[in-house]
Write an enzyme that holds these catalytic residues in place. Structure first.
Site, PDB file in Angstrom:
ATOM      1  N   GLY A  70       0.630  -1.181   0.023  1.00 58.93           N
ATOM      2  CA  GLY A  70       0.025  -0.032  -0.070  1.00 58.93           C
ATOM      3  C   GLY A  70       0.805   1.165  -0.128  1.00 58.93           C
ATOM      4  N   GLY A  73       3.467   1.226   3.030  1.00 52.81           N
ATOM      5  CA  GLY A  73       4.318   0.133   2.838  1.00 52.81           C
ATOM      6  C   GLY A  73       3.749  -1.167   2.601  1.00 52.81           C
ATOM      7  N   ALA A  74       4.424  -2.214   3.109  1.00 58.15           N
ATOM      8  CA  ALA A  74       3.986  -3.680   2.679  1.00 58.15           C
ATOM      9  C   ALA A  74       3.890  -4.525   3.817  1.00 58.15           C
ATOM     10  CB  ALA A  74       5.224  -4.138   1.705  1.00 58.15           C
ATOM     11  N   ASP A 185     -11.230   4.630   9.252  1.00 60.91           N
ATOM     12  CA  ASP A 185     -11.369   3.922   7.949  1.00 60.91           C
ATOM     13  C   ASP A 185     -11.952   2.607   7.976  1.00 60.91           C
ATOM     14  OD1 ASP A 185     -11.110   3.657   5.419  1.00 60.91           O
ATOM     15  OD2 ASP A 185      -8.821   2.884   5.480  1.00 60.91           O
TER      16      ASP A 185
END
Length: 602
Positions: A70, A73-74, A185
């Site tokens: 994303g 980061g990962a 979110d």
């Protein structure tokens, strides 16, 4: 997709260039960027900006595979080397790992998030830094499908299951709100359904604290001065999020409950309450649009009006009109669960059900048609609805549900997963007549498809045939135009030519013209070459040649050299006419002389 909108202006800033991480291809250990050789086995180190499968981070975590990537980061699937436990490892990317302010916030968020220990929230286990200085957090690895994937595969969820998922998500949000967290979110992709130790379906909320970290990325972005921002996923964001409010007095737990209400609306209807073609239209719908109650939107799904009222209250525009806490929202959902009619309750088998015979008390209750006497719940968790052979109903903390009554075979059709599917839902018991009707429909479809295909092929053949005939009619060769050529076309686009032409050149010309037509795959030339029959010898050939000579001389005297040459040429074919050849030469010289005189005059 979660988004981060930033309204900013250039300011002084810095760019941190970070050396790539080094790792040993033999022992898979990682080292800082200034190392060139592995101290353990003297193997040359390799550079990488990303984790590679087999790497061992901080001598504790082995990287197994990358799960996703994303903006921040990962995420990788990992294994604790000592405990042999699977985990998820989230590491930030280089673009933000060099910001000291962000790193401090990242560590603070990890420490605070670790305090959130709830069965419906993903657990944070560890926080550390890679050898190249990037922070990472180690979390509980949750395997399963998120709500978005389930909605896409199965359509709208049945009311009890949707209420149970929303209740469990609200429980996790309530625990986070008490710790001062606002998720900001909540969306179907951040609610994952997994299976617990008892084989029961459990909802877990992901990414607590990530939204706040996204804001800190914007706040500390190098070269940017913040003037306003929005964090979240537009389809699920509250009005105050669209207005760019910050966490605290303007954004609190009621923002998460708004987003969860939107998710619940989508779970029971497979539709979103607010939609739009652009981001602006979506924002205006959330801030000013009206919502159609779920039970009116899809009446065929039998959504209880009480649940519609709960959903509409949770997604009210004003925060004061919504549920003021997760506990209040959960209590409303529990009331809906206890009031849900049996016709819309979930009937799914319970994992691990022993299949033992019911007790006499429960057997006697099978004949009771009125609602049974409520019994208190012994568990402090919401009852889950996993696969099984027993019928279970929704249970949540504090609810007084109906006692279990084995259900008789339902006479109601299965609940459709969408409005379009509702038309085709049939009873579970099929009669012979239904099977015959189904077979008849299938045969009718096959016949209709076959007839349509044949008609299509016929039209294609006719089109190609007409094009070939038109091409032959427009041929440059008069013999081809005058020849009677029959054209036929096969289903494969092969053109067959039949007929008679006077020469092989004409036959080749017909083949070439046919092959140039669009749609022709092959030309089968079956034309016969029959040269024209020469006229029989004329007994009056001498008289004819003499008349031609006389005509040619008259034309020569008149200055018509072309006609004279033509007459003398034909007369010269008679071997008995000796004068024709001489007259032919005379006519040609006269024509040449006249042409030269005309040229000089010009």
């Amino acid at each position: 997709m979660s988004i981060l909108f930033i309204a900013c202006s250039p300011a002084h800033g810095r760019i941190c260039q970070r050396e790539p991480m080094k790792y040993c291809p033999s022992c898979h250990k990682t080292y800082p960027g200034d190392y060139n050789v592995c101290p353990a086995d003297q193997t040359g180190l390799q550079s990488s900006h990303e984790f590679q499968p087999g790497m061992i981070i901080r001598k504790k975590y082995e990287i197994l595979a990358r799960i996703g990537i994303g903006g921040m980061g990962a995420v990788y699937k990992g294994r604790h080397v000592t405990f042999n436990e699977l985990c998820a490892i989230k590491v930030v990317n280089d673009s933000i790992a060099g910001d000291a302010n962000f790193l401090q916030r990242f560590q603070t968020e990890a420490v605070v998030t670790r305090k959130l220990r709830h069965p419906n929230a993903v657990r944070v286990d560890d926080f550390d830094y890679t050898d190249d200085g990037r922070p990472f957090i180690v979390m509980e690895l949750v395997e399963g499908r998120n709500v978005g994937e389930i909605l896409q595969a199965e359509g709208p969820l049945r009311v009890p299951r949707a209420v149970r998922i929303a209740t469990q998500a609200a429980l996790a949000l309530g625990a986070a709100h008490k710790l001062g967290f606002v998720h900001r979110d909540i969306k179907p992709g951040n609610i994952i359904l997994t299976t617990d130790e008892l084989g029961q379906e459990t909802a877990k909320v992901l990414d607590f604290g990530i939204a706040k970290l996204r804001q800190s990325v914007g706040d500390t972005q190098s070269g940017m001065t913040m003037t306003g921002m929005v964090v979240g996923t537009p389809l699920y964001m509250s009005p105050e999020q669209f207005m760019g409010k910050k966490a605290g007095e303007e954004i609190d737990g009621r923002t998460d409950l708004y987003s969860l209400g939107v998710v619940l609306y989508q779970m029971v209807t497979a539709r979103l309450p607010f939609e739009g073609d652009t981001l602006y239209s979506i924002m205006m719908q959330h801030m000013q649009g009206t919502v159609r109650p779920p039970d009116e939107l899809v009446p065929e799904l039998n959504i209880p009006p009480a649940l519609s009222k709960v959903i509409l209250k949770s997604i009210a525009k004003a925060r004061e009109s919504r549920f003021q806490s997760a506990e209040e929202f959960i209590a409303a959902l529990e009331q809906v669960g206890s009031d849900t009619p049996s016709s819309v309750r979930v009937e799914m088998p319970l994992a691990g059900f022993s299949g033992a015979a019911p007790s006499p008390a429960s057997t006697g209750s099978q004949d009771v048609k009125a609602p049974p006497t409520p019994q208190p719940i012994q568990s402090d968790q919401a009852s889950i609805t996993p696969p099984s052979s027993a019928s279970v109903t929704l249970q949540s903390p504090g609810v007084t549900p109906a006692a279990y009554v084995p259900s008789a075979p339902s006479t109601q059709p299965p609940l459709p997963k969408s409005a379009a599917q509702h038309v085709f839902v049939q009873q579970r018991t099929f009669k012979a007549r239904n099977i015959l009707v189904l077979i008849g429909l299938c045969l009718a479809l096959v016949v209709i498809a076959g007839v349509g295909y044949l008609k299509y092929r016929t039209l294609q053949r006719t089109k190609i045939e007409n094009a070939v005939v038109e091409s032959l009619k427009n041929a440059t060769s008069p013999a081809v135009r005058a020849a009677h050529i029959k054209v036929s076309v096969s289903d494969t686009g092969e053109v067959i030519l039949d007929g008679v032409v006077p020469s092989m050149v004409d036959s080749t010309t017909a083949t070439s013209l046919s092959a140039m037509v669009a749609g022709v795959t092959r030309v089968n030339n079956r034309l016969q070459v029959v040269p024209p029959i020469a006229p029989p010898p004329n007994v009056n050939n001498t008289d004819n040649s003499d008349s031609l000579v006389n005509k040619g001389m008259a034309s020569l005297d008149a200055g018509d050299y072309t006609t004279a040459i033509d007459c003398f040429t034909k007369a010269a074919n008679d071997p008995n006419n000796k004068s024709a050849k001489g007259l032919l030469e005379t006519a040609r010289r006269a024509q040449k002389t006249e042409e030269e005189l005309l040229k000089k005059r010009r």
